[in-house]
Design a protein around this motif. Structure first.
Motif, PDB file in Angstrom:
ATOM      1  N   ALA A  53      36.430  49.469  19.124  1.00  0.00           N
ATOM      2  CA  ALA A  53      37.753  49.282  18.525  1.00  0.00           C
ATOM      3  C   ALA A  53      38.799  49.939  19.421  1.00  0.00           C
ATOM      4  O   ALA A  53      38.686  51.117  19.758  1.00  0.00           O
ATOM      5  N   PHE A  81      42.924  45.688  18.410  1.00  0.00           N
ATOM      6  CA  PHE A  81      43.702  45.614  17.175  1.00  0.00           C
ATOM      7  C   PHE A  81      45.007  44.877  17.435  1.00  0.00           C
ATOM      8  O   PHE A  81      45.667  45.086  18.451  1.00  0.00           O
ATOM      9  N   SER A 128      47.721  52.187   9.922  1.00  0.00           N
ATOM     10  CA  SER A 128      47.152  50.853   9.683  1.00  0.00           C
ATOM     11  C   SER A 128      45.973  50.581  10.610  1.00  0.00           C
ATOM     12  O   SER A 128      44.985  49.977  10.198  1.00  0.00           O
ATOM     13  N   VAL A 129      46.055  51.058  11.843  1.00  0.00           N
ATOM     14  CA  VAL A 129      44.921  50.901  12.765  1.00  0.00           C
ATOM     15  C   VAL A 129      43.735  51.703  12.249  1.00  0.00           C
ATOM     16  O   VAL A 129      42.612  51.195  12.170  1.00  0.00           O
ATOM     17  N   ARG A 171      42.980  52.689   9.285  1.00  0.00           N
ATOM     18  CA  ARG A 171      42.419  52.095   8.060  1.00  0.00           C
ATOM     19  C   ARG A 171      41.592  50.850   8.374  1.00  0.00           C
ATOM     20  O   ARG A 171      40.670  50.527   7.641  1.00  0.00           O
ATOM     21  N   SER A 172      41.929  50.148   9.443  1.00  0.00           N
ATOM     22  CA  SER A 172      41.172  48.935   9.790  1.00  0.00           C
ATOM     23  C   SER A 172      39.840  49.292  10.452  1.00  0.00           C
ATOM     24  O   SER A 172      38.917  48.495  10.416  1.00  0.00           O
ATOM     25  N   VAL A 173      39.749  50.486  11.020  1.00  0.00           N
ATOM     26  CA  VAL A 173      38.523  50.898  11.694  1.00  0.00           C
ATOM     27  C   VAL A 173      37.551  51.524  10.716  1.00  0.00           C
ATOM     28  O   VAL A 173      36.376  51.202  10.697  1.00  0.00           O
ATOM     29  N   PRO A 222      37.221  52.334   6.584  1.00  0.00           N
ATOM     30  CA  PRO A 222      37.848  52.206   5.261  1.00  0.00           C
ATOM     31  C   PRO A 222      38.123  53.586   4.654  1.00  0.00           C
ATOM     32  O   PRO A 222      37.327  54.509   4.797  1.00  0.00           O
TER      33      PRO A 222
END
Length: 153
Positions: free
Chosen positions: A81, A115, A143-144, A146-148, A150
């Motif tokens: 990521a 991302f 936001s990044v 949280r996407s990697v 949870p």
């Protein structure tokens, strides 16, 4: 989550953005924020998120950033990521260019999971970060993150 933020900064603006991003990521785990000259060319296996950014100069990334990406071990970013960010003037991208676009393309070509959208934080022509840009950087970093990983309920 373990994160690494790598940056180039000539006037201090991108460093301030990188540090703001690092502050957010620290709430999600361990983080190192390093200037590109101190960043390792091989990413450690336990790094969950790599964030790379620099100022936009000459419509793209700086020679220091390009050199770092040239040295970066492709196998160590494949499947990882990654998020790219930059600082740039508030002109249409067609006129200003974007270091984040170039960084993102290079990392995608290496097989990283990049991302989107990338982070672009605005400076004046002096160059000084505009008011509110550090807060936008923090929101983007959240936001990044949280996407990697949870956020636990």
């Amino acid at each position: 989550m373990k994160s690494l933020v790598v940056y180039v900064s000539h006037k201090g603006n991108t460093q301030r953005v990188a540090e703001a991003i690092g502050d957010v990521l620290a709430a999600h785990g361990t983080v190192d924020v390093l200037p590109v000259e101190e960043a390792p060319p091989i990413m450690e296996e336990d790094i969950d998120l790599l964030m790379i950014g620099g100022p936009t100069e000459g419509h793209g990334m700086t020679p220091e950033m390009s050199g770092f990406l040239d040295r970066l071990d492709v196998a160590s970013v494949r499947g990882r990521a990654v998020a790219a960010f930059d600082t740039r003037v508030n002109w249409p991208r067609i006129l200003s260019g974007s270091a984040a676009d170039g960084i993102g393309k290079r990392l995608e070509a290496a097989g990283a999971m990049v991302f989107k959208p990338q982070g672009s934080f605005i400076v004046s022509t002096e160059p000084v970060l505009l008011p509110g840009e550090l807060e936008r950087a923090r929101e983007w970093a959240e936001s990044v993150a949280r996407s990697v990983v949870p956020v636990p309920a």
